[in-house]
Write a protein that holds these residues in place. Structure first.
Motif, PDB file in Angstrom:
ATOM      1  N   GLY A 109       0.816  -1.214   0.000  1.00 60.74           N
ATOM      2  CA  GLY A 109       0.000   0.000   0.000  1.00 60.74           C
ATOM      3  C   GLY A 109       0.845   1.257   0.000  1.00 60.74           C
ATOM      4  O   GLY A 109       0.522   2.242  -0.667  1.00 60.74           O
ATOM      5  N   PHE A 110       1.949   1.221   0.732  1.00 62.61           N
ATOM      6  CA  PHE A 110       2.859   2.367   0.763  1.00 62.61           C
ATOM      7  C   PHE A 110       3.497   2.581  -0.605  1.00 62.61           C
ATOM      8  O   PHE A 110       3.525   3.702  -1.113  1.00 62.61           O
ATOM      9  CB  PHE A 110       3.941   2.145   1.824  1.00 62.61           C
ATOM     10  CG  PHE A 110       4.981   3.216   1.844  1.00 62.61           C
ATOM     11  CD1 PHE A 110       4.710   4.435   2.435  1.00 62.61           C
ATOM     12  CD2 PHE A 110       6.221   3.019   1.264  1.00 62.61           C
ATOM     13  CE1 PHE A 110       5.668   5.445   2.452  1.00 62.61           C
ATOM     14  CE2 PHE A 110       7.182   4.007   1.276  1.00 62.61           C
ATOM     15  CZ  PHE A 110       6.903   5.228   1.870  1.00 62.61           C
ATOM     16  N   ILE A 111       3.983   1.516  -1.212  1.00 66.08           N
ATOM     17  CA  ILE A 111       4.608   1.626  -2.539  1.00 66.08           C
ATOM     18  C   ILE A 111       3.588   2.125  -3.556  1.00 66.08           C
ATOM     19  O   ILE A 111       3.874   3.009  -4.372  1.00 66.08           O
ATOM     20  CB  ILE A 111       5.223   0.277  -2.969  1.00 66.08           C
ATOM     21  CG1 ILE A 111       6.422  -0.048  -2.084  1.00 66.08           C
ATOM     22  CG2 ILE A 111       5.625   0.306  -4.437  1.00 66.08           C
ATOM     23  CD1 ILE A 111       6.988  -1.438  -2.278  1.00 66.08           C
ATOM     24  N   GLY A 112       2.369   1.588  -3.505  1.00 63.21           N
ATOM     25  CA  GLY A 112       1.315   2.043  -4.416  1.00 63.21           C
ATOM     26  C   GLY A 112       0.996   3.515  -4.227  1.00 63.21           C
ATOM     27  O   GLY A 112       0.802   4.252  -5.195  1.00 63.21           O
ATOM     28  N   SER A 113       0.968   3.980  -2.993  1.00 61.76           N
ATOM     29  CA  SER A 113       0.690   5.390  -2.709  1.00 61.76           C
ATOM     30  C   SER A 113       1.808   6.292  -3.221  1.00 61.76           C
ATOM     31  O   SER A 113       1.544   7.356  -3.776  1.00 61.76           O
ATOM     32  CB  SER A 113       0.501   5.598  -1.209  1.00 61.76           C
ATOM     33  OG  SER A 113      -0.622   4.900  -0.758  1.00 61.76           O
ATOM     34  N   VAL A 114       3.042   5.859  -3.030  1.00 62.39           N
ATOM     35  CA  VAL A 114       4.182   6.655  -3.509  1.00 62.39           C
ATOM     36  C   VAL A 114       4.157   6.747  -5.033  1.00 62.39           C
ATOM     37  O   VAL A 114       4.358   7.826  -5.608  1.00 62.39           O
ATOM     38  CB  VAL A 114       5.512   6.059  -3.009  1.00 62.39           C
ATOM     39  CG1 VAL A 114       6.703   6.685  -3.721  1.00 62.39           C
ATOM     40  CG2 VAL A 114       5.650   6.236  -1.503  1.00 62.39           C
ATOM     41  N   LEU A 115       3.884   5.632  -5.691  1.00 62.96           N
ATOM     42  CA  LEU A 115       3.819   5.649  -7.154  1.00 62.96           C
ATOM     43  C   LEU A 115       2.676   6.538  -7.644  1.00 62.96           C
ATOM     44  O   LEU A 115       2.830   7.272  -8.630  1.00 62.96           O
ATOM     45  CB  LEU A 115       3.663   4.227  -7.696  1.00 62.96           C
ATOM     46  CG  LEU A 115       4.868   3.303  -7.485  1.00 62.96           C
ATOM     47  CD1 LEU A 115       4.533   1.890  -7.951  1.00 62.96           C
ATOM     48  CD2 LEU A 115       6.095   3.839  -8.187  1.00 62.96           C
ATOM     49  N   LYS A 116       1.551   6.493  -6.973  1.00 64.39           N
ATOM     50  CA  LYS A 116       0.415   7.335  -7.340  1.00 64.39           C
ATOM     51  C   LYS A 116       0.763   8.810  -7.166  1.00 64.39           C
ATOM     52  O   LYS A 116       0.433   9.638  -8.021  1.00 64.39           O
ATOM     53  CB  LYS A 116      -0.802   6.970  -6.498  1.00 64.39           C
ATOM     54  CG  LYS A 116      -2.056   7.719  -6.873  1.00 64.39           C
ATOM     55  CD  LYS A 116      -3.234   7.244  -6.042  1.00 64.39           C
ATOM     56  CE  LYS A 116      -4.491   8.000  -6.415  1.00 64.39           C
ATOM     57  NZ  LYS A 116      -5.648   7.541  -5.635  1.00 64.39           N
ATOM     58  N   LEU A 117       1.429   9.141  -6.078  1.00 62.74           N
ATOM     59  CA  LEU A 117       1.851  10.531  -5.852  1.00 62.74           C
ATOM     60  C   LEU A 117       2.834  10.994  -6.916  1.00 62.74           C
ATOM     61  O   LEU A 117       2.778  12.141  -7.361  1.00 62.74           O
ATOM     62  CB  LEU A 117       2.467  10.688  -4.465  1.00 62.74           C
ATOM     63  CG  LEU A 117       1.496  10.705  -3.304  1.00 62.74           C
ATOM     64  CD1 LEU A 117       2.254  10.690  -1.976  1.00 62.74           C
ATOM     65  CD2 LEU A 117       0.595  11.923  -3.380  1.00 62.74           C
ATOM     66  N   ARG A 118       3.740  10.119  -7.319  1.00 64.15           N
ATOM     67  CA  ARG A 118       4.694  10.485  -8.382  1.00 64.15           C
ATOM     68  C   ARG A 118       3.972  10.751  -9.698  1.00 64.15           C
ATOM     69  O   ARG A 118       4.286  11.706 -10.407  1.00 64.15           O
ATOM     70  CB  ARG A 118       5.731   9.384  -8.560  1.00 64.15           C
ATOM     71  CG  ARG A 118       6.764   9.369  -7.471  1.00 64.15           C
ATOM     72  CD  ARG A 118       7.845   8.383  -7.769  1.00 64.15           C
ATOM     73  NE  ARG A 118       8.829   8.383  -6.709  1.00 64.15           N
ATOM     74  CZ  ARG A 118       9.788   7.503  -6.590  1.00 64.15           C
ATOM     75  NH1 ARG A 118       9.904   6.541  -7.481  1.00 64.15           N
ATOM     76  NH2 ARG A 118      10.627   7.569  -5.592  1.00 64.15           N
ATOM     77  N   ARG A 119       3.016   9.865 -10.029  1.00 59.15           N
ATOM     78  CA  ARG A 119       2.251  10.076 -11.270  1.00 59.15           C
ATOM     79  C   ARG A 119       1.471  11.381 -11.195  1.00 59.15           C
ATOM     80  O   ARG A 119       1.412  12.142 -12.158  1.00 59.15           O
ATOM     81  CB  ARG A 119       1.297   8.906 -11.511  1.00 59.15           C
ATOM     82  CG  ARG A 119       1.950   7.660 -12.033  1.00 59.15           C
ATOM     83  CD  ARG A 119       0.928   6.635 -12.517  1.00 59.15           C
ATOM     84  NE  ARG A 119      -0.061   6.273 -11.513  1.00 59.15           N
ATOM     85  CZ  ARG A 119       0.047   5.273 -10.657  1.00 59.15           C
ATOM     86  NH1 ARG A 119       1.113   4.507 -10.681  1.00 59.15           N
ATOM     87  NH2 ARG A 119      -0.906   5.014  -9.789  1.00 59.15           N
TER      88      ARG A 119
END
Length: 133
Positions: A109-119
């Motif tokens: 969930g953390f990795i997914g959130s970080v990737l979403k924030l980057r996008r």
């Protein structure tokens, strides 16, 4: 200094076996405290990003893991498969193992959130550069 710390906190008249058990518990949990630090930080980041369900699930999984360890040790000692000293040693690892399982829940969930924030950040940066031209 573990024995000295235990005696300082619990009293100097504590039996040697109790001091040894407390020392073992402190030693195991402090060696793996980096796991606790990591899970606390990741849970707080996810809560700040309004993804509070994952920390909730992680906490639940940790509690179930600790209960499962206790039931396992009780079953093993009742069946005389392990002695009480070995059972206690297994119980000392219940917190670190719960932290590992909790991390397994929050890391994706953390990795997914970080990737979403980057996008999202890249999208906003592209939008700003288009507006300036």
């Amino acid at each position: 200094f573990g024995d000295d710390i235990v005696r300082l906190l619990a009293g100097s008249d504590l039996p040697a076996e109790s001091v040894d058990n407390a020392h073992l518990y402190i030693l195991i949990n402090s060696v793996f405290s980096f796991l606790l630090t990591t899970i606390v930080v990741l849970k707080n980041v996810l809560q700040a990003l309004e993804r509070g369900i994952l920390p909730l699930i992680s906490g639940f999984v940790e509690i179930v893991g600790r209960m499962g360890t206790a039931v396992l040790v009780m079953s093993l000692t009742a069946a005389l498969t392990v002695d009480y000293a070995t059972g206690y040693s297994i119980l000392c690892f219940s917190n670190p193992s719960a932290w590992v399982v909790g991390l397994i829940v929050v890391i994706p969930g953390f990795i997914g959130s970080v990737l979403k924030l980057r996008r999202l950040s890249k999208t906003e940066d592209a939008g700003l550069s288009l507006d300036l031209k």
